[in-house]
Design an enzyme around this catalytic site. Structure first.
Site, mmCIF file in Angstrom:
data_model
loop_
_atom_site.group_PDB
_atom_site.id
_atom_site.type_symbol
_atom_site.label_atom_id
_atom_site.label_comp_id
_atom_site.label_asym_id
_atom_site.label_seq_id
_atom_site.Cartn_x
_atom_site.Cartn_y
_atom_site.Cartn_z
ATOM 1 C CG ASP A 279 -1.783 1.646 -9.064
ATOM 2 O OD1 ASP A 279 -1.773 2.586 -10.006
ATOM 3 O OD2 ASP A 279 -1.227 1.691 -8.023
ATOM 4 C CG ASP B 20 -0.647 4.412 -3.768
ATOM 5 O OD1 ASP B 20 0.534 4.544 -4.236
ATOM 6 O OD2 ASP B 20 -0.610 3.262 -3.313
ATOM 7 N NE ARG C 66 5.097 4.735 -9.402
ATOM 8 C CZ ARG C 66 4.855 4.282 -8.016
ATOM 9 N NH1 ARG C 66 3.695 4.018 -7.873
ATOM 10 N NH2 ARG C 66 6.016 3.770 -7.453
ATOM 11 C CG ASP D 295 -3.802 2.701 -5.652
ATOM 12 O OD1 ASP D 295 -2.950 3.469 -5.711
ATOM 13 O OD2 ASP D 295 -3.543 1.597 -5.740
#
Length: 439
Positions: free
Chosen positions: A262, A258, A315, A219
């Site tokens: 996060d 990815d 997301r 990430d």
């Protein structure tokens, strides 16, 4: 190993009148900004009181208290990692000058001796290997060793009491993964962050109902078990390596990205404000497992406000467990782009999404703004779609009755500063969100 990516240029929208250009110095203890005839020290700024969950309790001050010995200006990845590692637990300020590249020598330089991507494809072709068992053998071992080399190279551990700030308009990090792990009090501002490209994705033949899938790591920013983190006025994007340029192998996209940001494993008290998230698939995960209740229950408290999302597939965010406050964000879904959903409603989540603006291209279903993964109530009020006030839950339930959502998150945010009218949000956010646009 022959893996080639083709870059593209990313345009920059004109800055709204009244927001000064950032002319940041690199000498002395701070970074100066010329504004209204006075110096502004961006590197010393702290999160304002009441500005989202990161203002809870002690608030977020990052490295604002750093002495001169702990102020660093870096222009290479090696210098950046050295600045993170030096100075123990003392507050620090790291000024990133220019775009620094974590993988400047390219993927081939990280490959383990003997790894051959074409051999990998031949060995694990479903026509040869099938779909019943995970891949194993020499080339998979060499791929894993290559991946370990990349992991060591591109991950940068950010210590407590740190501010990382970009110098000027065009500074940031390409291909690195900022690991904010088990620490407190971190600020990231004014950075252009190009998502890491996984040089060595793994083929899993058993994935996707035994049709197989490529799985990638890394990430751009990970908040893992950390508290009081402010992520502000950054531009986060796939940049030179958009998913649209990725090839397919075995009939599946060779996925090399990815997440962008996060927040996982007990991360808490995070404010994500005035950022621009562009052209990415798995944008933001808040809580990464339905089985992580022991670490995540009562945590994952995140505020997102005045961010711009464009070209995002899904997301934005997907939430598990957390009390997430999303307000005054602008979500843009353009014609022809791949689109899954904006808000993912996951296990035990309590999303409070109000006063947001959505600009959806013709033919894009408003019902797909929400996606139900688990039974969890949410609040979604006073949101505007294409300039019209819209009850997102009612529209979703009417269009997708098999995924009926319940209204009422059961809590009301108190840590908010100014809440703009949703009709005004596109004009405000589109001109002020992202790196180089701090007013």
């Amino acid at each position: 190993m022959n893996q080639v990516w083709h870059g593209h240029a990313i345009g920059r929208t004109a800055v709204l009148a009244g927001c000064v250009s950032l002319v940041l110095g690199v000498t002395g203890a701070g970074v100066g900004v010329a504004q209204a005839g006075s110096a502004r020290d961006l590197a010393r700024e702290v999160l304002a009181a009441g500005d989202g969950w990161a203002a809870e309790g002690t608030g977020t001050t990052g490295g604002s208290a750093a002495d001169d010995a702990h102020v660093y200006t870096v222009s290479t990845w090696a210098e950046f990692k050295a600045a993170l590692a030096e100075g123990g637990t003392a507050p620090r300020i790291i000024k990133v000058k220019g775009m620094i590249d974590a993988v400047s020598e390219g993927c081939d330089a990280l490959a383990a001796e003997g790894y051959d991507f074409q051999r990998y494809l031949a060995d694990y072709d479903p026509a040869v290997w099938g779909h019943d068992t995970p891949v194993s053998g020499e080339q998979e071992d060499l791929r894993a060793a290559s991946a370990a080399n990349q992991d060591k190279m591109i991950k940068a551990n950010v210590p407590a009491n740190t501010t990382i700030v970009g110098v000027g308009r065009d500074s940031g990090i390409r291909g690195g993964s900022l690991q904010i792990k088990a620490v407190d009090n971190v600020i990231l501002r004014n950075l252009t962050i190009e998502a890491p490209v996984d040089c060595f994705p793994q083929w899993d033949p058993t994935d996707d109902n035994k049709t197989g899938a490529w799985n990638s790591e890394y990430d751009g920013v990970v908040v893992y078990g950390s508290t009081h983190v402010w992520i502000d006025h950054n531009t986060l994007t796939d940049g030179r390596y958009p998913d649209s340029a990725l090839p397919e192998y075995f009939g599946k996209v060779y996925q090399q990205h990815d997440g962008l940001v996060d927040v996982v494993r007990g991360g808490n008290f995070v404010t994500v404000s005035w950022n621009s998230f562009n052209d990415h698939d798995k944008t933001m995960l808040i809580g990464n497992s339905d089985s992580a209740g022991s670490t995540d229950t009562g945590k994952l408290k995140v505020t997102l406000h005045h961010n711009r999302f464009e070209g995002i597939v899904e997301r934005a965010p997907r939430v598990r467990f957390g009390q997430v406050d999303s307000y005054n964000n602008h979500f843009v879904v353009t014609g022809g782009q791949k689109f899954g959903y904006v808000f993912g409603i996951g296990a035990s989540s309590r999303l409070h999404a109000t006063d947001n603006a959505f600009t959806l291209a013709s033919g894009v279903s408003t019902g797909k703004v929400l996606k139900k993964w688990s039974e969890a109530p949410l609040t979604a009020e006073n949101n505007y779609v294409n300039g019209k006030r819209t009850d997102l839950i009612a529209v979703h339930n009417a269009e997708i009755p098999a995924e009926t959502l319940q209204s009422g998150a059961g809590w009301t945010p108190t840590l908010r500063t100014k809440v703009d009218h949703p009709r005004a949000v596109p004009g405000i956010v589109d001109h002020r969100a992202g790196a180089g646009r701090i007013c």
